[in-house]
Design a protein around this motif. Sequence first.
Motif, short mmCIF file in Angstrom:
data_model
loop_
_atom_site.label_atom_id
_atom_site.label_comp_id
_atom_site.label_asym_id
_atom_site.label_seq_id
_atom_site.Cartn_x
_atom_site.Cartn_y
_atom_site.Cartn_z
N VAL A 462 0.87 -1.13 0.05
CA VAL A 462 -0.04 -0.06 0.02
C VAL A 462 0.93 1.31 0.05
CG1 VAL A 462 -1.77 1.36 1.34
CG2 VAL A 462 -1.95 -1.25 1.00
N ALA A 463 1.98 1.27 0.64
CA ALA A 463 2.96 2.45 0.78
C ALA A 463 3.54 2.67 -0.56
CB ALA A 463 3.83 1.98 1.91
N MET A 464 3.66 1.56 -1.24
CA MET A 464 4.41 1.82 -2.51
C MET A 464 3.60 2.51 -3.45
SD MET A 464 6.73 -1.57 -3.81
CE MET A 464 5.56 -2.13 -4.98
N VAL A 465 2.07 2.15 -3.53
CA VAL A 465 1.19 2.51 -4.33
C VAL A 465 0.79 3.65 -3.89
CG1 VAL A 465 -1.10 2.15 -4.92
CG2 VAL A 465 0.25 -0.03 -4.95
N ARG A 466 0.47 4.17 -2.72
CA ARG A 466 0.37 5.54 -2.21
C ARG A 466 1.17 6.69 -2.89
NH1 ARG A 466 -2.63 6.25 2.52
NH2 ARG A 466 -2.19 4.47 3.58
N ARG A 467 2.45 6.32 -3.17
CA ARG A 467 3.15 7.29 -3.67
C ARG A 467 2.83 7.89 -5.19
NH1 ARG A 467 7.73 8.84 -1.20
NH2 ARG A 467 8.41 9.77 -2.92
N GLY A 468 2.11 6.89 -6.01
CA GLY A 468 1.82 7.21 -7.24
C GLY A 468 0.41 7.68 -7.31
N LEU A 469 -0.22 7.92 -6.15
CA LEU A 469 -1.71 8.22 -6.28
C LEU A 469 -2.08 9.73 -6.75
CD1 LEU A 469 -3.22 6.76 -2.85
CD2 LEU A 469 -3.43 6.01 -5.31
N PRO A 470 -3.20 10.05 -7.34
CA PRO A 470 -3.28 11.45 -7.57
C PRO A 470 -3.88 12.02 -6.19
CG PRO A 470 -4.51 9.98 -8.94
CD PRO A 470 -3.83 9.17 -8.11
N SER A 471 -3.93 13.19 -6.02
CA SER A 471 -4.10 14.09 -4.76
C SER A 471 -5.61 13.65 -4.32
CB SER A 471 -3.60 15.17 -4.91
OG SER A 471 -4.46 15.91 -5.92
N ALA A 472 -6.38 13.35 -5.13
CA ALA A 472 -7.84 13.26 -4.66
C ALA A 472 -8.46 11.87 -4.48
CB ALA A 472 -8.95 13.95 -5.80
N VAL A 473 -7.31 11.00 -4.43
CA VAL A 473 -7.66 9.61 -4.20
C VAL A 473 -6.96 9.35 -2.89
CG1 VAL A 473 -7.52 7.26 -5.09
CG2 VAL A 473 -7.69 9.02 -6.64
N THR A 474 -7.80 8.83 -2.08
CA THR A 474 -7.18 8.13 -0.89
C THR A 474 -7.30 6.73 -0.51
OG1 THR A 474 -9.16 8.48 0.27
CG2 THR A 474 -7.89 10.48 0.56
N ILE A 475 -6.33 6.34 0.46
CA ILE A 475 -6.46 4.95 0.77
C ILE A 475 -6.41 4.70 2.29
CG2 ILE A 475 -5.23 2.66 0.71
CD1 ILE A 475 -3.77 3.38 -1.75
N ARG A 476 -7.68 3.84 2.62
CA ARG A 476 -7.71 3.87 4.20
C ARG A 476 -7.46 2.37 4.33
NH1 ARG A 476 -12.60 3.38 7.00
NH2 ARG A 476 -13.73 3.64 4.89
N GLU A 477 -6.56 2.13 5.41
CA GLU A 477 -6.33 1.04 5.83
C GLU A 477 -6.96 0.42 7.14
OE1 GLU A 477 -1.89 0.26 4.65
OE2 GLU A 477 -2.31 2.23 4.89
N VAL A 478 -7.54 -0.54 7.28
CA VAL A 478 -8.05 -1.08 8.42
C VAL A 478 -7.65 -2.41 8.80
CG1 VAL A 478 -10.19 -1.49 9.93
CG2 VAL A 478 -10.20 -0.03 8.02
N TYR A 479 -6.53 -2.71 9.51
CA TYR A 479 -6.16 -3.98 9.87
C TYR A 479 -6.29 -4.71 11.30
CZ TYR A 479 -3.43 -2.61 5.89
OH TYR A 479 -2.91 -2.29 4.68
N GLU A 480 -6.91 -5.78 11.47
CA GLU A 480 -7.04 -6.63 12.72
C GLU A 480 -5.64 -7.20 13.10
OE1 GLU A 480 -10.26 -9.15 12.59
OE2 GLU A 480 -11.64 -7.53 12.52
N ASP A 481 -5.25 -7.48 14.26
CA ASP A 481 -4.26 -8.58 14.34
C ASP A 481 -4.65 -10.13 13.79
OD1 ASP A 481 -2.53 -6.69 15.53
OD2 ASP A 481 -3.19 -7.20 17.55
N LEU A 482 -3.85 -10.29 12.82
CA LEU A 482 -4.11 -11.68 12.17
C LEU A 482 -3.42 -12.84 12.72
CD1 LEU A 482 -4.06 -10.74 8.37
CD2 LEU A 482 -5.99 -10.68 10.02
N PRO A 483 -4.27 -14.11 12.97
CA PRO A 483 -3.51 -15.10 13.14
C PRO A 483 -2.44 -15.54 12.18
CG PRO A 483 -5.69 -15.55 12.47
CD PRO A 483 -5.42 -14.11 12.30
N PRO A 484 -1.40 -16.34 12.36
CA PRO A 484 -0.67 -16.75 11.49
C PRO A 484 -1.20 -17.87 10.42
CG PRO A 484 -0.08 -18.04 13.65
CD PRO A 484 -1.27 -17.03 13.75
N ILE A 485 -0.72 -17.52 9.27
CA ILE A 485 -0.91 -18.31 8.26
C ILE A 485 0.01 -18.84 7.59
CG2 ILE A 485 -3.28 -17.47 7.62
CD1 ILE A 485 -2.18 -16.14 5.35
N SER A 486 -0.01 -20.04 6.62
CA SER A 486 1.28 -20.27 5.89
C SER A 486 0.91 -19.62 4.25
CB SER A 486 1.38 -21.89 5.64
OG SER A 486 2.10 -22.45 4.51
#
Length: 597
Positions: A462-486
Amino acid sequence: MTAPDDPSRDSAERVAQVVEDSKGRIWATGTRGLSLYDGGHWHRFTTADGLKRNAVSYLVARRDGTLCVSYLDALGASCFAYEREHLQNIDHIDGNRGLVHGRVYFLGEDARGSLWIGTGKGLDVFGSRGHDHFDETDGLPGNDCDATAFLADPNGDVWIGTSTGIGHFAADGYDGPMAPPAVAFVDVRLGESSPPLQAATVASVPSQTATLAARFTAIAFSNEDRIEHEVRLVGLETEWHASEGRQARYSALAPAHYELEVRARVSPGTWGAPARFPFDVRAAWWQTVFAKGAEVLAAALALALFVRWRLRRLRGLNVELEEVVAARTQELSRAQAKVAESEKLSALGRLLAQLSHELNNPVNVIANNVEPMRGYLADLTRAVAELREAAETTDEGRARAAALFEKLELDYVTQDFDAALNVVALASARVRAVHSELRAFMRGGEPERVLGDPTSGLRDTVAMVRRGLPSAVTIREVYEDLPPISFHPGQLDQVFLNLLQNAMHAVGDRGEIVVTASFTDASVEVTIDDTGPGVDIALRERIFEPFFTTKDVGQGTGLGLSICRRIVVEGHGGALDLETSPAGGARFVVRVPRIVS
Ligand code: ADP
């Protein structure tokens, strides 16, 4: 007709009796045949003319013009008429006609026309009414009659001779055989419990209870002990058979018309006319023609139904067959499309291999230079800071340094330079990771799996993508603490990057992208929502097909979603689905199963 030789000159001929008939012809019995002297010529009759044997013994010429002749052997007698030089209407009188013994010693006729036959076992009289037999038990002086010992008195009396005396039948005491006795039914019952029936009535009984029980008796007033009865059931039997106890019983009779016949005689006399009891056994309803017809009809109906059922089934099978053929045809065309697709993919594979080779060097250059550049930046920043410090010893120097810093935004540049270098380092590391996975994939090797939380990779992407975003586009991130997966970090990051890039393309210059990470009992879920136009319902499955794109030439390859789905489904046993975002755009959901503990 005649023997070749003349009996009057035949010395081998032993003649037993010579008789003149009513027409004046002379008849003689002999061991070589029956001879006739007529019209000055001799004729001889033998077995060729219908006699039982050539050797004949005794003879009687009867008043009605017929003759009877007996045999030397125990064969009884034969009676006949002589007409047109032939023996006609020959009638054999023997055991079949009730003659008690076959060896005959005389033949005679009384004044009433009855035929008397003397044998070794008594006397038999055949009259117009029937047949009588006499022996010692009837008062005859003896059973053994003597040869030609018979005399018929014109007054009707008869004298006979036996080896033990002479017998006399007085005409007023005996006038020939009595008529055979008639028979009367005493009691006839049809069925199990029917009342007694009259012989005159034609009765009937249903086949379920078809039994017949009849009692009868001969109507005779003498010779009771010599009366015999015979029975036959016409419709079931053709032969007569003796009845014991003056009764007859039949059961389980099939439906038909029957007639019970009973006859009687004074043994060994002739049988009287039979008494008859006609009756019907009625068919049960299921045995009737109607029932049989109904049976045939039912069978025909069943057959017709069976044929219809078979036809319908055949039609059904036909339809099924057509469906199967259609399905197979579709499968075939799908398989053809797959072949074409795999050809395309292998061409693409070759292209990628070349591309990966070409990318390798520049990416290495970028990656290898990031760290030195960071060092140079640190040196420069320190140098600039020291120079500023040195300049600030004078008022003029402080003012010029402040103006330069402000003009060139040097505080921000040094800060952002560092952030930009971080992103470049991240991006080049990502490209290198993709590149090494690509190489591993092309060599057929398995990319490395880790056990952990995919959110950190998601954050970086997301951080990588955010740098190329037009100014009127926003990215909202909502993360829970995830259990481990393989998972394969590089691969999942590739999926997130693809989905984020598609979302960016969908929202255009203005809008919002929401990235969430959460989990359920079964899986970890990453969703990427956008406020773009969403996907037309008709295209929802097609967007996952390789090479499907709605983008302009050069903008999209149509491979992104198909690769993503393959990574999630085949590489992680999860699912990638398109849903409708509450914001109205598209929502892509990545589900990766949790580890089952
Ligand atoms: P490409 O992006 O190269 O076209 P993809 O397989 O990634 O290939 O996407 C296929 C198609 O799916 C796109 O051309 C687009 O029509 C549709 N699509 C993908 N993501 C979205 C989205 N977020 N909103 C609307 N349409 C989308």
